[in-house]
Write a protein that holds these residues in place. Structure first.
Motif: not given
Length: 178
Positions: A8-19, A27-32, A52-58
């Motif tokens: 959710n932090i990355l804006g993806l659904d549960d079925d997201a792949s590694a790619a 994309e989020c890192v470039q913007i934020l 930091k939240r993005l990095q933790d989620a990733y």
């Protein structure tokens, strides 16, 4: 943090792949990225927290913990995102976080206006009491400084939100052309 929260932090659904995760994260890192807000300390601090939240989620999603939990809990087939869909999801996640900052700054702007009005009213009614009028004047000045900073920060966020919308429109137009 669990997989769903991280996605959710990355804006993806549960079925997201590694790619998909990697693309949305980039994309989020470039913007934020906090360096984009280098001229504004307050926005840079908020961007640092969100970064930091993005990095933790990733990190969570790319670690073995998330992969093992996903393989154990998911028995349905996964539908992969396209690269464009993952980029759009990343843009939406960044947009959501910028809107949250925008809302907080609008609250700050409203509070500054209230502070200015209260200071003016106190100064008018208590102008004969020197120390009260002095405090009211300080309240007005503080409110003006806060209001100016909030308006400047809102303008910067509006520019970034406009950039996100433009990038999203370009991706969608390119998608329709293909």
């Amino acid at each position: 943090m669990n997989r769903t929260e991280a996605l959710n932090i990355l804006g993806l659904d549960d079925d997201a792949s590694a790619a998909d995760i990697k693309s949305a994260y980039r994309e989020c890192v470039q913007i934020l990225h906090p360096d984009r807000f280098a001229n504004n300390k307050k926005l840079q601090d908020r961007a640092t927290e969100q970064f930091k939240r993005l990095q933790d989620a990733y990190e969570y999603l790319t670690s073995d913990r998330a992969a093992s939990k996903q393989s154990r809990s998911s028995s349905r087939p996964r539908q992969a995102y396209t690269a464009r869909e993952a980029k759009i999801a990343g843009l939406e996640a960044a947009r959501t976080q910028l809107i949250a900052q925008h809302d907080a700054l609008c609250d700050e702007r409203r509070n500054s206006i209230i502070m200015i009005a209260a200071g003016v009213i106190i100064a008018l009614f208590l102008r004969r009491i020197v120390w009260a009028a002095g405090l009211a004047g300080t309240l007005v000045i503080w409110g003006i400084v806060t209001l100016t900073g909030a308006c400047k920060n809102i303008a910067t966020l509006n520019e970034h939100l406009g950039e996100i919308e433009m990038q999203k429109r370009q991706l969608e137009e390119n998608w329709e052309e293909d």
